[in-house]
Design a protein around this motif. Sequence first.
Motif, PDB file in Angstrom:
ATOM      1  N   TYR A 172      -4.748  12.012  10.252  1.00  0.00           N
ATOM      2  CA  TYR A 172      -4.295  11.093   9.204  1.00  0.00           C
ATOM      3  C   TYR A 172      -4.423  11.727   7.827  1.00  0.00           C
ATOM      4  CZ  TYR A 172      -4.028   6.861   6.339  1.00  0.00           C
ATOM      5  OH  TYR A 172      -3.672   5.917   5.406  1.00  0.00           O
ATOM      6  N   ASN A 173      -3.379  11.551   7.023  1.00  0.00           N
ATOM      7  CA  ASN A 173      -3.376  12.012   5.639  1.00  0.00           C
ATOM      8  C   ASN A 173      -3.374  10.787   4.725  1.00  0.00           C
ATOM      9  OD1 ASN A 173      -2.938  13.061   3.115  1.00  0.00           O
ATOM     10  ND2 ASN A 173      -1.078  14.184   3.628  1.00  0.00           N
ATOM     11  N   PRO A 174      -4.484  10.484   4.044  1.00  0.00           N
ATOM     12  CA  PRO A 174      -4.545   9.270   3.226  1.00  0.00           C
ATOM     13  C   PRO A 174      -3.613   9.299   2.019  1.00  0.00           C
ATOM     14  CG  PRO A 174      -6.516  10.616   2.894  1.00  0.00           C
ATOM     15  CD  PRO A 174      -5.760  11.233   4.032  1.00  0.00           C
ATOM     16  N   LEU A 198       0.328   8.898   6.508  1.00  0.00           N
ATOM     17  CA  LEU A 198       0.977   9.321   7.744  1.00  0.00           C
ATOM     18  C   LEU A 198       0.000  10.047   8.661  1.00  0.00           C
ATOM     19  CD1 LEU A 198       4.382  10.690   6.367  1.00  0.00           C
ATOM     20  CD2 LEU A 198       3.897   8.402   7.286  1.00  0.00           C
ATOM     21  N   TYR A 199       0.269   9.922   9.952  1.00  0.00           N
ATOM     22  CA  TYR A 199      -0.470  10.659  10.977  1.00  0.00           C
ATOM     23  C   TYR A 199       0.375  11.867  11.394  1.00  0.00           C
ATOM     24  CZ  TYR A 199      -3.243   6.387  11.421  1.00  0.00           C
ATOM     25  OH  TYR A 199      -4.052   5.304  11.177  1.00  0.00           O
ATOM     26  N   TYR A 200      -0.141  13.059  11.183  1.00  0.00           N
ATOM     27  CA  TYR A 200       0.588  14.285  11.488  1.00  0.00           C
ATOM     28  C   TYR A 200       0.238  14.742  12.901  1.00  0.00           C
ATOM     29  CZ  TYR A 200       2.287  14.504   6.749  1.00  0.00           C
ATOM     30  OH  TYR A 200       2.952  14.211   5.575  1.00  0.00           O
ATOM     31  N   ARG A 201       1.266  15.126  13.634  1.00  0.00           N
ATOM     32  CA  ARG A 201       1.129  15.466  15.053  1.00  0.00           C
ATOM     33  C   ARG A 201       0.885  16.969  15.239  1.00  0.00           C
ATOM     34  NH1 ARG A 201       1.520  13.596  20.711  1.00  0.00           N
ATOM     35  NH2 ARG A 201       2.465  15.330  21.834  1.00  0.00           N
ATOM     36  N   TYR A 202      -0.083  17.283  16.102  1.00  0.00           N
ATOM     37  CA  TYR A 202      -0.385  18.655  16.501  1.00  0.00           C
ATOM     38  C   TYR A 202      -0.424  18.713  18.020  1.00  0.00           C
ATOM     39  CZ  TYR A 202      -2.078  19.241  11.678  1.00  0.00           C
ATOM     40  OH  TYR A 202      -2.178  19.290  10.305  1.00  0.00           O
ATOM     41  N   GLN A 203      -0.052  19.855  18.569  1.00  0.00           N
ATOM     42  CA  GLN A 203      -0.241  20.115  19.991  1.00  0.00           C
ATOM     43  C   GLN A 203      -0.140  21.621  20.227  1.00  0.00           C
ATOM     44  OE1 GLN A 203       2.784  18.015  22.246  1.00  0.00           O
ATOM     45  NE2 GLN A 203       4.288  19.616  21.927  1.00  0.00           N
ATOM     46  N   GLU A 233      10.345  20.518  10.095  1.00  0.00           N
ATOM     47  CA  GLU A 233       9.347  19.558   9.643  1.00  0.00           C
ATOM     48  C   GLU A 233       8.327  19.251  10.735  1.00  0.00           C
ATOM     49  OE1 GLU A 233      11.267  16.008   8.343  1.00  0.00           O
ATOM     50  OE2 GLU A 233      12.304  16.963   6.663  1.00  0.00           O
ATOM     51  N   GLN A 234       7.072  19.053  10.305  1.00  0.00           N
ATOM     52  CA  GLN A 234       6.061  18.582  11.236  1.00  0.00           C
ATOM     53  C   GLN A 234       6.286  17.094  11.491  1.00  0.00           C
ATOM     54  OE1 GLN A 234       2.016  19.209   9.988  1.00  0.00           O
ATOM     55  NE2 GLN A 234       1.145  18.530  11.928  1.00  0.00           N
ATOM     56  N   LEU A 235       6.155  16.701  12.751  1.00  0.00           N
ATOM     57  CA  LEU A 235       6.337  15.298  13.101  1.00  0.00           C
ATOM     58  C   LEU A 235       5.191  14.489  12.521  1.00  0.00           C
ATOM     59  CD1 LEU A 235       7.441  15.702  16.829  1.00  0.00           C
ATOM     60  CD2 LEU A 235       8.883  15.517  14.795  1.00  0.00           C
ATOM     61  N   ALA A 236       5.534  13.358  11.902  1.00  0.00           N
ATOM     62  CA  ALA A 236       4.541  12.496  11.279  1.00  0.00           C
ATOM     63  C   ALA A 236       5.010  11.057  11.376  1.00  0.00           C
ATOM     64  CB  ALA A 236       4.322  12.885   9.816  1.00  0.00           C
ATOM     65  N   VAL A 237       4.070  10.143  11.613  1.00  0.00           N
ATOM     66  CA  VAL A 237       4.404   8.736  11.813  1.00  0.00           C
ATOM     67  C   VAL A 237       3.429   7.854  11.039  1.00  0.00           C
ATOM     68  CG1 VAL A 237       5.408   9.148  14.093  1.00  0.00           C
ATOM     69  CG2 VAL A 237       2.975   8.586  13.911  1.00  0.00           C
ATOM     70  N   GLY A 249      -0.678  -7.998  30.396  1.00  0.00           N
ATOM     71  CA  GLY A 249      -1.399  -7.349  29.317  1.00  0.00           C
ATOM     72  C   GLY A 249      -2.287  -6.215  29.754  1.00  0.00           C
ATOM     73  N   GLY A 250      -2.872  -5.568  28.778  1.00  0.00           N
ATOM     74  CA  GLY A 250      -3.782  -4.463  28.990  1.00  0.00           C
ATOM     75  C   GLY A 250      -4.416  -4.088  27.661  1.00  0.00           C
ATOM     76  N   GLU A 251      -5.320  -3.128  27.706  1.00  0.00           N
ATOM     77  CA  GLU A 251      -5.997  -2.695  26.488  1.00  0.00           C
ATOM     78  C   GLU A 251      -5.059  -1.871  25.610  1.00  0.00           C
ATOM     79  OE1 GLU A 251     -10.132  -1.171  27.029  1.00  0.00           O
ATOM     80  OE2 GLU A 251      -9.627  -1.381  29.156  1.00  0.00           O
ATOM     81  N   ALA A 252      -5.328  -1.906  24.320  1.00  0.00           N
ATOM     82  CA  ALA A 252      -4.543  -1.111  23.375  1.00  0.00           C
ATOM     83  C   ALA A 252      -5.410  -0.713  22.190  1.00  0.00           C
ATOM     84  CB  ALA A 252      -3.329  -1.888  22.883  1.00  0.00           C
ATOM     85  N   TYR A 253      -5.099   0.466  21.660  1.00  0.00           N
ATOM     86  CA  TYR A 253      -5.705   0.939  20.418  1.00  0.00           C
ATOM     87  C   TYR A 253      -4.554   1.123  19.430  1.00  0.00           C
ATOM     88  CZ  TYR A 253      -9.592   2.175  23.540  1.00  0.00           C
ATOM     89  OH  TYR A 253     -10.599   2.154  24.468  1.00  0.00           O
ATOM     90  N   ILE A 254      -4.596   0.394  18.316  1.00  0.00           N
ATOM     91  CA  ILE A 254      -3.541   0.473  17.315  1.00  0.00           C
ATOM     92  C   ILE A 254      -4.110   1.148  16.072  1.00  0.00           C
ATOM     93  CG2 ILE A 254      -1.864  -0.803  15.946  1.00  0.00           C
ATOM     94  CD1 ILE A 254      -3.438  -2.587  18.869  1.00  0.00           C
ATOM     95  N   PHE A 255      -3.484   2.238  15.665  1.00  0.00           N
ATOM     96  CA  PHE A 255      -3.960   3.018  14.518  1.00  0.00           C
ATOM     97  C   PHE A 255      -2.936   2.913  13.390  1.00  0.00           C
ATOM     98  CE2 PHE A 255      -5.425   4.990  18.449  1.00  0.00           C
ATOM     99  CZ  PHE A 255      -6.793   5.114  18.232  1.00  0.00           C
ATOM    100  N   THR A 256      -3.393   2.480  12.233  1.00  0.00           N
ATOM    101  CA  THR A 256      -2.533   2.409  11.054  1.00  0.00           C
ATOM    102  C   THR A 256      -3.402   2.417   9.813  1.00  0.00           C
ATOM    103  OG1 THR A 256      -0.598   1.269  10.131  1.00  0.00           O
ATOM    104  CG2 THR A 256      -2.403  -0.137  10.913  1.00  0.00           C
ATOM    105  N   ASN A 257      -2.929   3.033   8.722  1.00  0.00           N
ATOM    106  CA  ASN A 257      -3.664   3.114   7.466  1.00  0.00           C
ATOM    107  C   ASN A 257      -5.057   3.725   7.651  1.00  0.00           C
ATOM    108  OD1 ASN A 257      -3.772   2.628   4.598  1.00  0.00           O
ATOM    109  ND2 ASN A 257      -5.182   0.930   4.997  1.00  0.00           N
ATOM    110  N   GLY A 258      -5.199   4.640   8.606  1.00  0.00           N
ATOM    111  CA  GLY A 258      -6.474   5.302   8.819  1.00  0.00           C
ATOM    112  C   GLY A 258      -7.513   4.444   9.502  1.00  0.00           C
ATOM    113  N   LYS A 259      -7.103   3.329  10.078  1.00  0.00           N
ATOM    114  CA  LYS A 259      -8.004   2.393  10.744  1.00  0.00           C
ATOM    115  C   LYS A 259      -7.641   2.269  12.219  1.00  0.00           C
ATOM    116  CE  LYS A 259     -10.179   1.185   6.950  1.00  0.00           C
ATOM    117  NZ  LYS A 259     -11.641   1.328   6.746  1.00  0.00           N
TER     118      LYS A 259
END
Length: 314
Positions: free
Chosen positions: A202-204, A208-213, A225-229, A256-266
């Motif tokens: 995450y870049n505050p 955006l969250y920048y993708r690496y692999q 461009e680096q992929l970022a969301v 339903g099922g479990e989920a982790y939602i990431f946004t705004n660095g949270k």
Amino acid sequence: GEWKKQSIVDRRPLAIMVPNNPPAMPQYGLSRASIIYEAPVEGRITRLMCVVEDYDDMKYIGPIRSSRDYYIYEAMALDAIYCNWGLAVPYVAPTINREDIHNVSQAVTGIDSPSTEAFDRISRPGYSLEFTGYMFISGYKKAIERHKYDTNYRDTFEQAFIFADDGNKAEYSDYPDATLLKPGGDASNSGGYNHANPYFKYNPEDGLYYRYQLGKPHTDDMNGEQLAVSNVIFKVCHGEILDDHGYLGFEVHAIGGEAYIFTNGKVIKGNWNHVGDFGANHFYDDEGDEVVLNQGKTWICLIWDKYKDCVSYE
């Protein structure tokens, strides 16, 4: 959640299968996807399904690879036209050939209504033949016209996601920080994500969250461009190995099922549901309220429930 031309907003997106193993790199056109789904396939590598709305000025996307049925159900949740080259026949053919599954598929065994005009190969010296097939946008448009597919969202479409309004940010200030996200964690495991070892940082400054692999930034060959969301979601699903070949199955449409939602660095730990074939994915916090995402692109990782403890974030 961002404003677009009316013609683009009303038009059904395309959802295209793209390989994500090292021999396929680099990929072309991924940065234009509004949503990217990532999930394990056989061999414990991941494959991407890129959902693209705004494609008129693009020449092609790819390379393009074969289908698995769980991706089809995720495409159905967005009323997308599903695009692929190949399929795991025993598990995919009964689904993809349904009358209500609008697909643009290369002519291979198991496809009842192929769309050969949409596909061609691009010379890639040193690459295996399987990584030279691409979908051309001009051919895609010809195919959907010939098939007489509805180009605008159908009456069955259920809107997915709630986004923050213009000028506002979904802050979730009371939730824990999470700025380094690893769908496969650091452990060596068979859950699928340890092969490319992807992570999001995450870049505050821009939110955006920048993708690496594969030990480096994950970039789009179309523009470098680096992929970022703006949002990353880990959707935990029941998974199974279906046969000796190692084909996988995931239950992606369920109560339903479990989920982790990431946004705004949270991180918001909650739940998901996707009721019915064409039902939308909804993501809820632990109090049952639907999570508001920040405007921009979203990356959704399907997490095999057997390996959910491998997920890590900090």
